[in-house]
Design a protein around this motif. Structure first.
Motif, mmCIF file in Angstrom:
data_model
loop_
_atom_site.group_PDB
_atom_site.id
_atom_site.type_symbol
_atom_site.label_atom_id
_atom_site.label_comp_id
_atom_site.label_asym_id
_atom_site.label_seq_id
_atom_site.Cartn_x
_atom_site.Cartn_y
_atom_site.Cartn_z
ATOM 1 N N SER A 172 1.667 -8.980 -11.851
ATOM 2 C CA SER A 172 0.475 -9.591 -11.257
ATOM 3 C C SER A 172 0.888 -10.311 -9.974
ATOM 4 N N ILE A 173 -0.033 -10.291 -9.020
ATOM 5 C CA ILE A 173 0.251 -10.898 -7.723
ATOM 6 C C ILE A 173 -0.930 -11.779 -7.317
ATOM 7 N N VAL A 174 -0.601 -12.883 -6.705
ATOM 8 C CA VAL A 174 -1.596 -13.783 -6.113
ATOM 9 C C VAL A 174 -1.219 -13.907 -4.647
ATOM 10 N N THR A 175 -2.156 -13.616 -3.763
ATOM 11 C CA THR A 175 -1.894 -13.688 -2.321
ATOM 12 C C THR A 175 -2.781 -14.753 -1.697
ATOM 13 N N ASP A 229 -9.651 -18.601 -1.063
ATOM 14 C CA ASP A 229 -8.768 -17.770 -0.244
ATOM 15 C C ASP A 229 -7.889 -16.835 -1.068
ATOM 16 N N ALA A 230 -7.546 -17.203 -2.286
ATOM 17 C CA ALA A 230 -6.584 -16.443 -3.079
ATOM 18 C C ALA A 230 -7.139 -15.091 -3.500
ATOM 19 N N GLY A 231 -6.275 -14.084 -3.439
ATOM 20 C CA GLY A 231 -6.603 -12.756 -3.944
ATOM 21 C C GLY A 231 -5.639 -12.415 -5.070
ATOM 22 N N THR A 232 -6.101 -11.669 -6.048
ATOM 23 C CA THR A 232 -5.238 -11.327 -7.176
ATOM 24 C C THR A 232 -5.341 -9.844 -7.514
ATOM 25 N N ALA A 233 -4.289 -9.343 -8.099
ATOM 26 C CA ALA A 233 -4.273 -7.971 -8.611
ATOM 27 C C ALA A 233 -3.278 -7.932 -9.764
ATOM 28 N N CYS A 234 -3.505 -6.994 -10.673
ATOM 29 C CA CYS A 234 -2.664 -6.882 -11.852
ATOM 30 C C CYS A 234 -2.469 -5.405 -12.175
ATOM 31 N N ILE A 272 6.667 -13.749 1.631
ATOM 32 C CA ILE A 272 5.736 -13.768 2.755
ATOM 33 C C ILE A 272 5.752 -12.387 3.383
ATOM 34 N N THR A 273 4.675 -12.059 4.086
ATOM 35 C CA THR A 273 4.598 -10.762 4.740
ATOM 36 C C THR A 273 3.872 -10.905 6.070
ATOM 37 N N SER A 274 4.170 -9.992 6.968
ATOM 38 C CA SER A 274 3.487 -9.964 8.262
ATOM 39 C C SER A 274 2.239 -9.084 8.206
ATOM 40 N N LEU A 275 1.942 -8.526 7.033
ATOM 41 C CA LEU A 275 0.733 -7.714 6.862
ATOM 42 C C LEU A 275 -0.466 -8.618 6.594
ATOM 43 N N SER A 276 -1.555 -8.361 7.268
ATOM 44 C CA SER A 276 -2.754 -9.178 7.083
ATOM 45 C C SER A 276 -3.396 -8.873 5.736
ATOM 46 N N SER A 277 -4.304 -9.733 5.309
ATOM 47 C CA SER A 277 -4.996 -9.513 4.036
ATOM 48 C C SER A 277 -5.942 -8.325 4.118
ATOM 49 N N VAL A 278 -6.312 -7.907 5.334
ATOM 50 C CA VAL A 278 -7.138 -6.710 5.505
ATOM 51 C C VAL A 278 -6.253 -5.457 5.390
ATOM 52 N N ALA A 279 -5.094 -5.482 6.049
ATOM 53 C CA ALA A 279 -4.177 -4.337 6.003
ATOM 54 C C ALA A 279 -3.523 -4.187 4.633
ATOM 55 N N ALA A 280 -3.304 -5.308 3.951
ATOM 56 C CA ALA A 280 -2.640 -5.263 2.645
ATOM 57 C C ALA A 280 -3.326 -6.225 1.677
ATOM 58 N N PRO A 281 -4.463 -5.795 1.112
ATOM 59 C CA PRO A 281 -5.086 -6.621 0.074
ATOM 60 C C PRO A 281 -4.156 -6.695 -1.145
ATOM 61 N N ALA A 304 1.170 -15.237 2.151
ATOM 62 C CA ALA A 304 2.206 -15.627 1.201
ATOM 63 C C ALA A 304 1.760 -15.077 -0.147
ATOM 64 N N PHE A 305 2.731 -14.797 -1.020
ATOM 65 C CA PHE A 305 2.349 -14.273 -2.325
ATOM 66 C C PHE A 305 3.282 -14.763 -3.421
ATOM 67 N N ARG A 306 2.754 -14.700 -4.636
ATOM 68 C CA ARG A 306 3.512 -15.008 -5.846
ATOM 69 C C ARG A 306 3.403 -13.785 -6.743
ATOM 70 N N LEU A 307 4.537 -13.159 -7.036
ATOM 71 C CA LEU A 307 4.583 -11.961 -7.857
ATOM 72 C C LEU A 307 5.215 -12.330 -9.195
ATOM 73 N N GLU A 308 4.530 -11.994 -10.267
ATOM 74 C CA GLU A 308 5.055 -12.263 -11.607
ATOM 75 C C GLU A 308 5.238 -10.945 -12.342
ATOM 76 N N ARG A 309 6.441 -10.750 -12.892
ATOM 77 C CA ARG A 309 6.730 -9.550 -13.692
ATOM 78 C C ARG A 309 7.027 -9.992 -15.114
ATOM 79 N N ARG A 310 6.270 -9.466 -16.053
ATOM 80 C CA ARG A 310 6.508 -9.742 -17.479
ATOM 81 C C ARG A 310 6.911 -8.437 -18.139
ATOM 82 N N ARG A 311 8.115 -8.410 -18.706
ATOM 83 C CA ARG A 311 8.604 -7.215 -19.386
ATOM 84 C C ARG A 311 8.788 -7.523 -20.861
ATOM 85 N N GLN A 312 8.294 -6.615 -21.690
ATOM 86 C CA GLN A 312 8.471 -6.768 -23.125
ATOM 87 C C GLN A 312 9.204 -5.530 -23.632
#
Length: 162
Positions: A26-29, A8-13, A67-76, A46-54
């Protein structure tokens, strides 16, 4: 259970460089948690957003859950990652209103006046951004020093496309 999460999990970076720093977001939805989030009607992901700054050989890590009310189709994941970044554009406006234009110090609290003043501050921020100055405070300093520029600003032609 782990297998169901993995399916089920989707990721983007996304990686960006600028202002002397490198930032990796990076985000995991997932929709898998929706059945547990019954206290929030309309939740779609639901999502987990990680920000790494160097910066200057120092790394900071910030993790945000949401969490968001946007579906995984509307907001991959890629789209949701972009939305979380665009959110800071709104925060920049709030910073200008709060700090530069003194909204937090304003004591007006009754009736429609607070809403009217907030609208006027938005208009002022919009107009000052269009002056070509590097920042809103720089534009304010210029307008204070040259009041005819401030009056001319009110006569600028506008575009409906902005």
């Amino acid at each position: 259970m782990q297998r169901q999460w993995d399916q089920d999990a989707g990721t983007a970076c996304e990686l960006s460089k600028g202002h002397g720093r490198v930032e990796r977001r990076s985000i995991v939805t997932t929709t898998w948690l929706n059945e547990y989030l019954t206290r929030w009607p309309g939740v779609q992901q639901a999502f987990r957003l990680e920000r790494r700054r160097q910066m200057n050989r120092k790394e900071t890590v910030e993790v945000v859950y949401g969490i968001t009310s946007l579906s995984s189709v509307a907001a991959p994941p890629e789209v949701l990652l972009g939305y979380t970044r665009a959110h800071w554009g709104i925060e920049a406006l709030h910073h200008i209103r709060d700090v530069t234009l003194g909204e937090d110090r304003c004591r007006v609290r009754r009736g429609a006046a607070p809403r009217v003043l907030a609208s006027l501050r938005n208009v002022v921020a919009y107009l000052l951004r269009r002056t070509g100055h590097p920042s809103v405070p720089a534009a304010i300093r210029h307008m204070v020093a040259q009041t005819e520029s401030a009056l001319a600003l009110l006569k600028l032609p506008t575009s409906n496309s902005e």
